[in-house]
Design an enzyme around this catalytic site. Structure first.
Site, short mmCIF file in Angstrom:
data_model
loop_
_atom_site.label_atom_id
_atom_site.label_comp_id
_atom_site.label_asym_id
_atom_site.label_seq_id
_atom_site.Cartn_x
_atom_site.Cartn_y
_atom_site.Cartn_z
CG ASP A 49 51.66 78.27 77.60
OD1 ASP A 49 51.38 77.05 77.58
OD2 ASP A 49 52.12 78.87 76.61
CB SER A 50 47.82 74.36 79.82
OG SER A 50 48.62 73.97 80.92
CG ASP A 88 54.89 76.43 79.13
OD1 ASP A 88 55.87 76.37 78.37
OD2 ASP A 88 53.77 75.95 78.87
CE LYS A 118 56.37 73.24 78.15
NZ LYS A 118 55.78 73.96 77.01
CD GLU A 120 54.44 76.43 72.71
OE1 GLU A 120 54.16 76.88 71.58
OE2 GLU A 120 53.58 76.26 73.59
CD GLU A 187 51.00 69.94 73.12
OE1 GLU A 187 51.84 70.66 73.68
OE2 GLU A 187 49.77 70.07 73.27
O1 KIV Z 1 51.14 74.38 78.82
C1 KIV Z 1 51.23 73.17 79.08
O2 KIV Z 1 50.55 72.66 79.98
C2 KIV Z 1 52.18 72.38 78.31
C3 KIV Z 1 52.25 70.90 78.50
C4 KIV Z 1 50.99 70.20 78.42
C5 KIV Z 1 53.32 70.27 77.74
O3 KIV Z 1 52.91 72.94 77.54
#
Ligand code: KIV
Length: 270
Positions: A49-50, A88, A118, A120, A187
């Protein structure tokens, strides 16, 4: 796992820890980079989600929607043959209820064509993780500094420096391991704490800003390529200077058009 042809599964990632093999992971958001990373032998490609920052230009990951994620996952899935593709789950796509998480994670697999998701969080989402796995959705955990908690932290601060914080992180790592995750992202925590968690857990730890003692490492691909050069992070190693190279290439292209140097005869049709 040596970079071969057989597809990487979640259970294969889990087994790599016992074999003492380091796990390589990197983000991707489109088919081209996903294909290149896959061909280069990366084990896990995370559609992070980056993308809220590096693709959409937001200052954090909060505005990213599930539809955004599915769009980018589907694009990446067309480029990947071997790596495990992980979606994510964005902010508020799984926190409201177990039912919400099941329906939304299901969309990531059915429409986004990923093989795992994934999430959090720690103990608070352990029940959700259990249910996702029960219906056939492998889950990767993510603890330590959780970017979706940015408004609670008041910034992207190192977590786990104080002993009560470190204990809470260890407790959350054990809670998501017990819930069944096949691996966990650690992280932005001190390297000693990441090493301690890695020793205690049976599942592999994948570090970002968590030092060298994790079972694997992950970075945002735009950071590794030197594309997102507006950000400067101590934990990033740049393997390319793409931002500089792209600026220079575009400048030269403009100069060639203005001087009449592009296109040449050879670049034109009779
Ligand atoms: O959103 C992301 O890119 C991440 C990773 C850097 C672990 O969660």
């Amino acid at each position: 796992m040596p970079a071969g042809k057989s597809p990487v599964t979640a259970s294969e990632i889990f087994k790599m820890k016992n074999r003492g093999e380091k796990i390589t992971a990197l983000t991707a958001y489109d088919a081209t980079f996903a294909r290149l990373e896959d061909e280069a032998g990366i084990d896990i490609i995370l559609v992070g989600d980056s993308l809220g920052m590096v693709i959409q230009g937001h200052k954090d990951t909060i505005p990213v929607t599930l539809d955004d994620m599915i769009y980018h996952c589907r694009a990446c899935s067309r480029g990947v043959e071997r790596a495990l593709l992980v979606a994510d789950m964005p902010f508020m796509s799984y926190q409201a209820s177990v039912e919400q998480a099941l329906l939304n994670a299901g969309r990531c697999l059915k429409e986004g064509r990923v093989q795992a998701v994934k999430l959090e969080g720690g103990e608070a989402i352990a029940e959700t993780i259990r249910r996702l796995i029960e219906v056939g959705i492998p889950v990767m955990g993510h603890i330590g500094m959780q970017p979706q908690m940015v408004n609670v932290y008041g910034g992207y601060r190192l977590q786990g420096r104080k002993s009560f914080e470190a204990e809470r992180i260890i407790h959350n790592a054990e809670a998501v391991q017990d819930a069944g995750v096949f691996s966990i992202v650690l992280e932005k925590i001190p390297k000693g704490l990441a090493g301690e968690i890695t020793k205690r857990l049976k599942i592999p730890t994948i570090g970002i800003a968590a030092g060298p003692d994790c079972d694997g490492q992950i970075l945002v691909n735009y950071d590794l390529f030197g594309l997102a050069d507006q950000y400067k992070f101590k934990f990033v190693r740049k393997y390319l200077e793409m931002a500089r190279d792209v600026r220079e290439a575009v400048k030269k292209y403009g100069e060639d058009i203005r001087s009449g140097n592009f296109p040449s005869e050879a670049e034109s049709f009779e």
